[in-house]
Design a protein around this motif. Structure first.
Motif: not given
Length: 117
Positions: A28-33
Motif C-alpha cells: 500500500p502507498r504511503g505506509i512504511s514497513k
C-alpha cells in the motif's frame, strides 16, 4: 478459535489487533514497513490480478466477486488457509487491506471464508 478482525492498513496498529497480516498483492502507498507493524505479508492469498481488475471495487460486482474469489481460495490456497486457521488457535488474526472501500473488499470475503473452513 480466536476471532478474525478486518482493518485498513492505514488505521493505526494497536495491541488488540493480534497477529497482523497484510493480504494485498501490492504494497500500500504511503505506509512504511515499520509503520505497518506486520507479522506477515501474504500477497499470494490476494485475488488474482484478472479478478481484481474485473472487480474494480464496484459494489454492483461484489456478490459475483465474492463467489469467484472464494473459488480461487478453495482451488489455489488450501495450505495458506490451513496455516492461518492454525494461527487462529492461539492468536486473534487481523486481516489488513489497502482498499478505500470498507464494505466491499477481499478482506471481508477472506474473513468469511476462514471462519467457515
Amino acid at each position: 478459535m480466536k476471532r478474525i478482525i478486518v482493518k485498513r492498513i492505514y488505521e493505526s496498529p494497536n495491541q488488540q489487533d493480534g497477529y497482523r497480516v497484510l493480504i494485498d498483492k501490492i504494497w500500500p502507498r504511503g505506509i512504511s514497513k515499520e509503520d505497518a507493524e506486520l507479522d506477515e505479508w501474504l500477497k499470494e492469498i490476494a485475488p488474482s490480478p484478472d479478478l481484481r481488475k474485473w472487480f474494480d471495487h464496484r459494489d454492483d460486482r461484489f456478490e459475483e466477486f465474492s463467489k469467484k474469489y472464494q473459488k480461487e481460495l478453495s482451488e489455489n490456497h488450501e495450505e495458506v488457509i490451513i496455516e492461518l486457521n492454525k494461527k487462529r488457535e492461539k492468536h486473534q488474526i487481523c486481516l489488513l487491506y489497502g482498499a478505500k472501500n470498507t464494505q466491499s473488499n477481499h478482506a471481508k470475503v477472506l474473513k468469511e471464508y476462514l471462519e467457515n473452513n
